[in-house]
Design a protein around this motif. Structure first.
Motif, PDB file in Angstrom:
ATOM      1  N   VAL A 101      56.092 -29.945  53.683  1.00 19.95           N
ATOM      2  CA  VAL A 101      55.455 -30.693  52.606  1.00 19.95           C
ATOM      3  C   VAL A 101      56.514 -31.428  51.771  1.00 19.95           C
ATOM      4  CG1 VAL A 101      54.072 -30.504  50.508  1.00 19.95           C
ATOM      5  CG2 VAL A 101      53.467 -29.164  52.523  1.00 19.95           C
ATOM      6  N   SER A 102      57.647 -30.768  51.532  1.00 19.16           N
ATOM      7  CA  SER A 102      58.725 -31.394  50.754  1.00 19.16           C
ATOM      8  C   SER A 102      59.228 -32.653  51.442  1.00 19.16           C
ATOM      9  CB  SER A 102      59.877 -30.398  50.569  1.00 19.16           C
ATOM     10  OG  SER A 102      59.447 -29.216  49.940  1.00 19.16           O
ATOM     11  N   ASN A 109      56.830 -40.828  49.051  1.00 23.27           N
ATOM     12  CA  ASN A 109      56.789 -41.048  47.604  1.00 23.27           C
ATOM     13  C   ASN A 109      55.592 -40.372  46.928  1.00 23.27           C
ATOM     14  OD1 ASN A 109      59.115 -42.745  47.614  1.00 23.27           O
ATOM     15  ND2 ASN A 109      57.837 -44.394  48.421  1.00 23.27           N
ATOM     16  N   GLY A 110      55.448 -39.102  47.176  1.00 19.31           N
ATOM     17  CA  GLY A 110      54.376 -38.337  46.541  1.00 19.31           C
ATOM     18  C   GLY A 110      53.226 -38.081  47.491  1.00 19.31           C
ATOM     19  N   LEU A 111      52.357 -37.182  47.103  1.00 19.34           N
ATOM     20  CA  LEU A 111      51.235 -36.790  47.954  1.00 19.34           C
ATOM     21  C   LEU A 111      49.933 -36.926  47.177  1.00 19.34           C
ATOM     22  CD1 LEU A 111      52.840 -33.601  49.518  1.00 19.34           C
ATOM     23  CD2 LEU A 111      52.552 -35.790  50.633  1.00 19.34           C
ATOM     24  N   PRO A 112      49.342 -38.110  47.151  1.00 19.95           N
ATOM     25  CA  PRO A 112      48.113 -38.302  46.372  1.00 19.95           C
ATOM     26  C   PRO A 112      46.941 -37.461  46.854  1.00 19.95           C
ATOM     27  CG  PRO A 112      48.547 -40.213  47.772  1.00 19.95           C
ATOM     28  CD  PRO A 112      49.775 -39.355  47.815  1.00 19.95           C
ATOM     29  N   TRP A 113      46.960 -37.062  48.142  1.00 25.12           N
ATOM     30  CA  TRP A 113      45.862 -36.247  48.665  1.00 25.12           C
ATOM     31  C   TRP A 113      45.976 -34.790  48.247  1.00 25.12           C
ATOM     32  CZ3 TRP A 113      48.121 -32.433  51.400  1.00 25.12           C
ATOM     33  CH2 TRP A 113      49.392 -32.711  51.951  1.00 25.12           C
ATOM     34  N   MET A 114      47.155 -34.425  47.707  1.00 28.83           N
ATOM     35  CA  MET A 114      47.400 -33.023  47.401  1.00 28.83           C
ATOM     36  C   MET A 114      46.425 -32.482  46.360  1.00 28.83           C
ATOM     37  SD  MET A 114      50.887 -31.316  45.933  1.00 28.83           S
ATOM     38  CE  MET A 114      51.847 -32.088  47.222  1.00 28.83           C
ATOM     39  N   GLN A 115      46.195 -33.264  45.311  1.00 26.70           N
ATOM     40  CA  GLN A 115      45.309 -32.794  44.255  1.00 26.70           C
ATOM     41  C   GLN A 115      43.883 -32.625  44.748  1.00 26.70           C
ATOM     42  OE1 GLN A 115      46.352 -31.685  41.407  1.00 26.70           O
ATOM     43  NE2 GLN A 115      48.450 -32.237  41.922  1.00 26.70           N
ATOM     44  N   VAL A 239      63.154 -28.821  34.296  1.00 25.95           N
ATOM     45  CA  VAL A 239      62.690 -30.038  33.611  1.00 25.95           C
ATOM     46  C   VAL A 239      63.427 -30.246  32.295  1.00 25.95           C
ATOM     47  CG1 VAL A 239      60.710 -31.235  32.593  1.00 25.95           C
ATOM     48  CG2 VAL A 239      60.414 -29.888  34.684  1.00 25.95           C
ATOM     49  N   LYS A 240      63.428 -29.232  31.442  1.00 23.93           N
ATOM     50  CA  LYS A 240      63.961 -29.383  30.095  1.00 23.93           C
ATOM     51  C   LYS A 240      65.486 -29.261  30.037  1.00 23.93           C
ATOM     52  CE  LYS A 240      60.023 -30.001  28.038  1.00 23.93           C
ATOM     53  NZ  LYS A 240      59.695 -31.299  27.419  1.00 23.93           N
ATOM     54  N   GLU A 241      66.032 -28.203  30.649  1.00 22.79           N
ATOM     55  CA  GLU A 241      67.462 -27.942  30.502  1.00 22.79           C
ATOM     56  C   GLU A 241      68.316 -28.814  31.410  1.00 22.79           C
ATOM     57  OE1 GLU A 241      70.656 -24.217  30.909  1.00 22.79           O
ATOM     58  OE2 GLU A 241      68.489 -23.854  31.066  1.00 22.79           O
ATOM     59  N   TYR A 242      68.010 -28.814  32.726  1.00 22.51           N
ATOM     60  CA  TYR A 242      68.845 -29.532  33.688  1.00 22.51           C
ATOM     61  C   TYR A 242      68.338 -30.937  33.997  1.00 22.51           C
ATOM     62  CZ  TYR A 242      71.156 -25.068  34.589  1.00 22.51           C
ATOM     63  OH  TYR A 242      71.865 -23.902  34.449  1.00 22.51           O
ATOM     64  N   GLY A 243      67.043 -31.177  33.781  1.00 19.37           N
ATOM     65  CA  GLY A 243      66.499 -32.498  34.085  1.00 19.37           C
ATOM     66  C   GLY A 243      66.494 -32.825  35.571  1.00 19.37           C
ATOM     67  N   TRP A 244      66.387 -31.790  36.411  1.00 16.13           N
ATOM     68  CA  TRP A 244      66.392 -32.018  37.859  1.00 16.13           C
ATOM     69  C   TRP A 244      65.102 -32.703  38.315  1.00 16.13           C
ATOM     70  CZ3 TRP A 244      68.220 -26.334  38.742  1.00 16.13           C
ATOM     71  CH2 TRP A 244      69.614 -26.283  38.635  1.00 16.13           C
ATOM     72  N   LEU A 245      63.970 -32.362  37.684  1.00 19.24           N
ATOM     73  CA  LEU A 245      62.682 -32.932  38.072  1.00 19.24           C
ATOM     74  C   LEU A 245      62.005 -33.559  36.858  1.00 19.24           C
ATOM     75  CD1 LEU A 245      61.055 -30.165  40.332  1.00 19.24           C
ATOM     76  CD2 LEU A 245      62.649 -31.965  40.988  1.00 19.24           C
ATOM     77  N   SER A 246      61.127 -34.513  37.131  1.00 19.58           N
ATOM     78  CA  SER A 246      60.280 -35.057  36.084  1.00 19.58           C
ATOM     79  C   SER A 246      59.089 -34.123  35.878  1.00 19.58           C
ATOM     80  CB  SER A 246      59.787 -36.448  36.472  1.00 19.58           C
ATOM     81  OG  SER A 246      58.908 -36.360  37.598  1.00 19.58           O
ATOM     82  N   GLU A 247      58.320 -34.390  34.821  1.00 19.18           N
ATOM     83  CA  GLU A 247      57.129 -33.584  34.556  1.00 19.18           C
ATOM     84  C   GLU A 247      56.171 -33.623  35.746  1.00 19.18           C
ATOM     85  OE1 GLU A 247      56.000 -31.932  31.796  1.00 19.18           O
ATOM     86  OE2 GLU A 247      57.487 -32.400  30.256  1.00 19.18           O
ATOM     87  N   GLN A 248      55.939 -34.819  36.288  1.00 16.15           N
ATOM     88  CA  GLN A 248      55.006 -34.961  37.398  1.00 16.15           C
ATOM     89  C   GLN A 248      55.509 -34.260  38.648  1.00 16.15           C
ATOM     90  OE1 GLN A 248      51.830 -36.301  37.321  1.00 16.15           O
ATOM     91  NE2 GLN A 248      51.799 -35.236  39.295  1.00 16.15           N
ATOM     92  N   GLN A 249      56.803 -34.365  38.910  1.00 15.66           N
ATOM     93  CA  GLN A 249      57.361 -33.683  40.077  1.00 15.66           C
ATOM     94  C   GLN A 249      57.213 -32.175  39.953  1.00 15.66           C
ATOM     95  OE1 GLN A 249      61.313 -35.433  39.894  1.00 15.66           O
ATOM     96  NE2 GLN A 249      60.972 -36.496  41.840  1.00 15.66           N
ATOM     97  N   PHE A 250      57.365 -31.645  38.744  1.00 15.45           N
ATOM     98  CA  PHE A 250      57.221 -30.200  38.557  1.00 15.45           C
ATOM     99  C   PHE A 250      55.776 -29.767  38.776  1.00 15.45           C
ATOM    100  CE2 PHE A 250      56.511 -26.341  36.087  1.00 15.45           C
ATOM    101  CZ  PHE A 250      57.520 -25.531  36.584  1.00 15.45           C
ATOM    102  N   LEU A 251      54.825 -30.558  38.256  1.00 19.67           N
ATOM    103  CA  LEU A 251      53.413 -30.246  38.487  1.00 19.67           C
ATOM    104  C   LEU A 251      53.082 -30.294  39.972  1.00 19.67           C
ATOM    105  CD1 LEU A 251      51.734 -32.207  35.548  1.00 19.67           C
ATOM    106  CD2 LEU A 251      52.040 -29.736  35.748  1.00 19.67           C
ATOM    107  N   ASP A 252      53.662 -31.253  40.673  1.00 24.98           N
ATOM    108  CA  ASP A 252      53.461 -31.327  42.122  1.00 24.98           C
ATOM    109  C   ASP A 252      54.053 -30.100  42.811  1.00 24.98           C
ATOM    110  OD1 ASP A 252      52.190 -33.733  41.820  1.00 24.98           O
ATOM    111  OD2 ASP A 252      53.928 -34.950  42.365  1.00 24.98           O
ATOM    112  N   ALA A 253      55.181 -29.608  42.299  1.00 23.89           N
ATOM    113  CA  ALA A 253      55.802 -28.415  42.880  1.00 23.89           C
ATOM    114  C   ALA A 253      54.885 -27.204  42.753  1.00 23.89           C
ATOM    115  CB  ALA A 253      57.143 -28.133  42.192  1.00 23.89           C
ATOM    116  N   VAL A 254      54.263 -27.054  41.581  1.00 22.12           N
ATOM    117  CA  VAL A 254      53.335 -25.941  41.386  1.00 22.12           C
ATOM    118  C   VAL A 254      52.121 -26.092  42.300  1.00 22.12           C
ATOM    119  CG1 VAL A 254      51.848 -24.764  39.716  1.00 22.12           C
ATOM    120  CG2 VAL A 254      54.100 -25.602  39.014  1.00 22.12           C
TER     121      VAL A 254
END
Length: 381
Positions: A101-102, A109-115, A239-254
């Motif tokens: 999936v990754s 560029n993202g998985l719109p069908w995922m949601q 997201v907050k400390e290292y800034g590795w992912l954006s908010e949307q990328q983190f939600l996609d990860a979950v």
């Protein structure tokens, strides 16, 4: 117990956890319930006492609940080798799926069908978890009033706080011990590896892989509760400390963690992949699961040795009752988040009804049907 006296082989146990890791949806509540149903009630490979001890140890130690219980079950009759192989068998299928999936996520560029898929699967999973928790509660919670009081308090606290409360679980063990027995509890001290972990955390971060390893080892070593409990910790770091992912990328990860079977905490592999590719995924997964493996295997001999002592058994029973109560509360918490409209509610209710009516119905069929319904509702309705 020696391996030749056991009613199952190590290969059979590994095959079971390989299958559970491949088709076991629903996160910690569903997976813990499935292990009890399959290994204690149906196959009778594991005794009720051993299961309770494993659940209590998994509850007390930091790290993902379902993975630790799987590791302990592997240890019961086949020692460290059994714990290692069952743990790997449980985690590797979902790790491989998350890698796939990754790769698709990055390539397209993202998985719109995922949601859309998650909408259907998430609703069905609520029904699966609910029926599993019902069976687990009937089996593990005694008929006396104290047991149901501890169960109810734990469930309500989980609903109100929207997370598992460790001190309440421990308090339940103490209360149950005080009421049921007042005998002394002997204990042996095992080898401590906390200083080693702290030394690892102090190493200089010369590369992104080292940063990933140290961060995810902290996540695995210091976050208590089910796999869902690690999500807030991960958000604060990546997201907050290292800034590795954006908010949307983190939600996609979950979302990726929830739509793939196996332990929810495998979302760390998706995060690692987005940060540093295949190497990052491997480092993140190993760093997260290594502490949970050690926290299970090292205390296991002492749990097995003293677990039959009346005082220890009373504490384990009290912790188990509170743990099952927390799982019941988690059903409500997850349901409030997932069942956002009438179609989702109907999917969950249908799943629960089918599983209640048809005891042998495979959850995989429900998951597949729910995913299809989710896609149809999103793109056709």
């Amino acid at each position: 117990m020696e391996p030749h006296l056991v009613s199952y082989t190590r290969r059979e146990l590994i095959a079971y956890f390989l299958r559970l890791g491949t088709v076991g949806f629903g996160g910690p509540p569903a997976l813990v319930s499935a292990m009890h149903r399959d290994l204690v009630m149906e196959r009778q490979w594991v005794s009720e006492e051993d299961y309770r001890e494993g659940l209590a140890l998994a509850q007390l130690a930091p790290g993902p609940l379902a993975a630790q219980l799987a590791i302990y079950i592997g240890y019961i009759h086949y020692g460290v080798a059994g714990a290692t192989f069952t743990g790997l068998a449980f985690v590797l299928p979902s790790f491989a799926m998350v890698l796939g999936v990754s790769w698709a996520y990055v390539e397209f560029n993202g998985l719109p069908w995922m949601q859309a898929i998650f909408y259907g699967i998430g609703a069905a999973v609520i029904g699966i978890i609910a029926i599993g928790t019902h069976k687990l509660a009937l089996k593990t919670v005694s008929k006396d009033a104290l047991s149901w009081i501890l169960f109810t308090v734990s469930a309500l606290a989980t609903v109100i706080a929207e997370q598992e409360i460790l001190w309440l679980v421990l308090l339940s063990g103490g209360i149950y011990w005080l009421v049921k027995t007042r005998g002394p509890i002997r204990s042996d001290s095992g080898s401590s590896y906390a200083p080693l972990l702290l030394q690892l955390f102090a190493l200089p971060s010369d590369s992104i892989l080292w940063q990933l390893a140290l961060f995810f080892m902290k996540a695995g070593a210091f976050v208590f509760g089910s796999g869902l409990a690690i999500v807030p910790f991960l958000y604060g770091g990546v997201v907050k400390e290292y800034g590795w992912l954006s908010e949307q990328q983190f939600l996609d990860a979950v979302a990726v963690a929830m739509i793939t079977p196996g332990p929810v905490v495998i979302t760390v592999a998706f995060i690692g992949y987005l940060v540093a590719g295949f190497s990052g995924a491997c480092v993140a997964a190993i760093a997260t699961f290594l502490p949970c493996y050690l926290f299970t295997v090292l205390p296991a001999p002492y749990f097995k040795r003293w677990g039959k002592h009346p005082g220890v058994k009373a504490i384990v029973d009290g912790i188990t009752i509170a743990a099952v109560g927390a799982i019941g509360g988690a059903v409500i918490v997850l349901g409030r988040r997932q069942l956002v409209d009438l179609p989702a509610f109907l999917i969950a209710l249908t799943s629960l009804g089918l599983l209640y009516r048809y005891k042998k119905l495979s959850e995989l069929y429900l998951i597949g049907g729910a995913a299809l319904v989710g896609l149809l509702l999103r793109y056709i309705a």
